[in-house]
Motif scaffolding. Structure first.
Motif, PDB file in Angstrom:
ATOM      1  N   PRO A 190       0.820  -1.214   0.000  1.00 42.33           N
ATOM      2  CA  PRO A 190       0.000   0.000   0.000  1.00 42.33           C
ATOM      3  C   PRO A 190       0.852   1.261   0.000  1.00 42.33           C
ATOM      4  O   PRO A 190       0.546   2.229  -0.717  1.00 42.33           O
ATOM      5  N   GLU A 191       1.948   1.275   0.767  1.00 46.14           N
ATOM      6  CA  GLU A 191       2.811   2.440   0.808  1.00 46.14           C
ATOM      7  C   GLU A 191       3.457   2.691  -0.556  1.00 46.14           C
ATOM      8  O   GLU A 191       3.592   3.839  -0.994  1.00 46.14           O
ATOM      9  N   GLY A 192       3.872   1.618  -1.227  1.00 45.01           N
ATOM     10  CA  GLY A 192       4.491   1.759  -2.544  1.00 45.01           C
ATOM     11  C   GLY A 192       3.533   2.337  -3.562  1.00 45.01           C
ATOM     12  O   GLY A 192       3.898   3.205  -4.368  1.00 45.01           O
ATOM     13  N   VAL A 193       2.274   1.881  -3.538  1.00 48.78           N
ATOM     14  CA  VAL A 193       1.272   2.400  -4.474  1.00 48.78           C
ATOM     15  C   VAL A 193       0.987   3.869  -4.174  1.00 48.78           C
ATOM     16  O   VAL A 193       0.883   4.696  -5.088  1.00 48.78           O
ATOM     17  N   MET A 194       0.880   4.223  -2.898  1.00 43.17           N
ATOM     18  CA  MET A 194       0.609   5.619  -2.552  1.00 43.17           C
ATOM     19  C   MET A 194       1.756   6.532  -2.963  1.00 43.17           C
ATOM     20  O   MET A 194       1.542   7.645  -3.449  1.00 43.17           O
ATOM     21  N   ARG A 195       2.985   6.059  -2.797  1.00 47.06           N
ATOM     22  CA  ARG A 195       4.124   6.866  -3.236  1.00 47.06           C
ATOM     23  C   ARG A 195       4.099   7.053  -4.752  1.00 47.06           C
ATOM     24  O   ARG A 195       4.376   8.135  -5.270  1.00 47.06           O
ATOM     25  N   ALA A 196       3.765   5.975  -5.466  1.00 42.37           N
ATOM     26  CA  ALA A 196       3.752   6.040  -6.928  1.00 42.37           C
ATOM     27  C   ALA A 196       2.701   7.015  -7.449  1.00 42.37           C
ATOM     28  O   ALA A 196       2.895   7.667  -8.479  1.00 42.37           O
TER      29      ALA A 196
END
Length: 307
Positions: free
Chosen positions: A207-213
């Motif tokens: 989830p953190e990776g998607v939000m950063r992207a």
């Protein structure tokens, strides 16, 4: 001995190849649990198509603004800057990209109605016309030939009028179909495709990776990860702010969208072209006069002149 070593190497390679698929499936579940059903705010106009917006978070230029502008032009706008939408689906596609679907994921998926184009079939020369034409050539009586020619002309004119009527009805039916399709596209949401050219890194399958992207283009609210880039809204035209008023006017808008930009019409008139009803609306805004023509409440053209 060498054969045993090759079997060991092959087994290890197969085991490693199986890990990403299992990890992707496991992490897709985590992404779905984190996002599906949640409401977010978009920071970019989203095209009304299942093509959505492609984001390459690891590229130097992660988003092609001109590609987004073309999709907006071709399909209309499903979600506008600042609009909220529910995350309806998150899907990990093999090892290439993550689909982040909003408000239904966009029009154009399997099962979406597209209708059929109506084509008018023009009637050709009838047997009666051919018989009259042959009779005119065969007779030597001038008076009779003139009478038959008048009858032939009348039959041809009637057939041409019927062909014109059928063509106008087909045009009207296609205009209505386009209006309905535009409404359906706008109601079907859009999506982000978070793409990676060399496979999805494990840290992006969180989830953190998607939000950063997506942080530059999606406001996740209080859960936006720390250190994410500052939001810079992306709009349809390169390096220009979001258009408003007359600058936002374009063909294909509905009457209510035009009046949201320009205010109520100061004058309204109607005219006919075949079986089509053209509505002419005049607006006054910012010292300019805008005259737009509408078919079935859809703007087909407009002219802007100083008032």
């Amino acid at each position: 001995m060498r054969a045993i070593m090759w079997r060991v190497v092959l087994g290890a390679a197969l085991a490693l190849a199986a890990v990403p698929r299992g990890a992707a499936a496991q992490n897709e579940g985590a992404l779905r649990a984190a996002f599906e059903g949640r409401t977010v705010t978009v920071r970019i106009d989203m095209p009304a198509t299942s093509q959505g917006v492609d984001v390459y978070p690891l590229d130097a230029v992660p988003l092609d603004v001109r590609e987004v502008a073309q999709r907006l032009k071709d399909n209309g706008t499903a979600l506008r800057i600042g609009q909220q939408a529910m995350v309806t689906k998150v899907v990990v596609k093999k090892n290439s990209h993550i689909e982040f679907q909003l408000g239904g994921g966009g029009y154009g998926t399997l099962g979406d109605w597209s209708g059929s184009t109506v084509n008018a079939v023009a009637a050709g020369e009838t047997r009666a016309e051919k018989a009259l034409r042959d009779s005119i050539k065969a007779t030597s009586d001038r008076g009779q030939r003139q009478r038959m020619q008048r009858e032939l002309d009348a039959q041809r004119s009637a057939r041409e009028r019927e062909n014109a009527r059928a063509a106008a009805e087909a045009q009207q039916a296609n205009a209505a179909r386009e209006t309905l399709l535009r409404a359906k596209r706008v109601e079907s949401g859009s999506r982000f495709n978070v793409r990676f050219r060399q496979g999805i890194p494990p840290e992006q399958l969180t989830p953190e990776g998607v939000m950063r992207a997506l942080a530059r283009w999606v406001d996740f609210g209080a859960a936006t990860p720390a250190g994410a880039p500052t939001a810079t809204p992306v709009v349809k035209d390169d390096a220009t702010p979001a258009a408003t008023g007359i600058a936002a006017l374009r063909k294909g808008l509905l009457v209510e969208q035009v009046e949201a930009l320009l205010g109520p019409a100061s004058a309204v008139g109607e005219s006919r072209e075949g079986t089509l009803t053209l509505v002419r609306r005049t607006y006054r805004r910012d010292g300019m006069q805008v005259v737009g023509r509408f078919v079935n409440d859809v703007l087909i053209d407009f002219a802007i002149t100083p008032r």
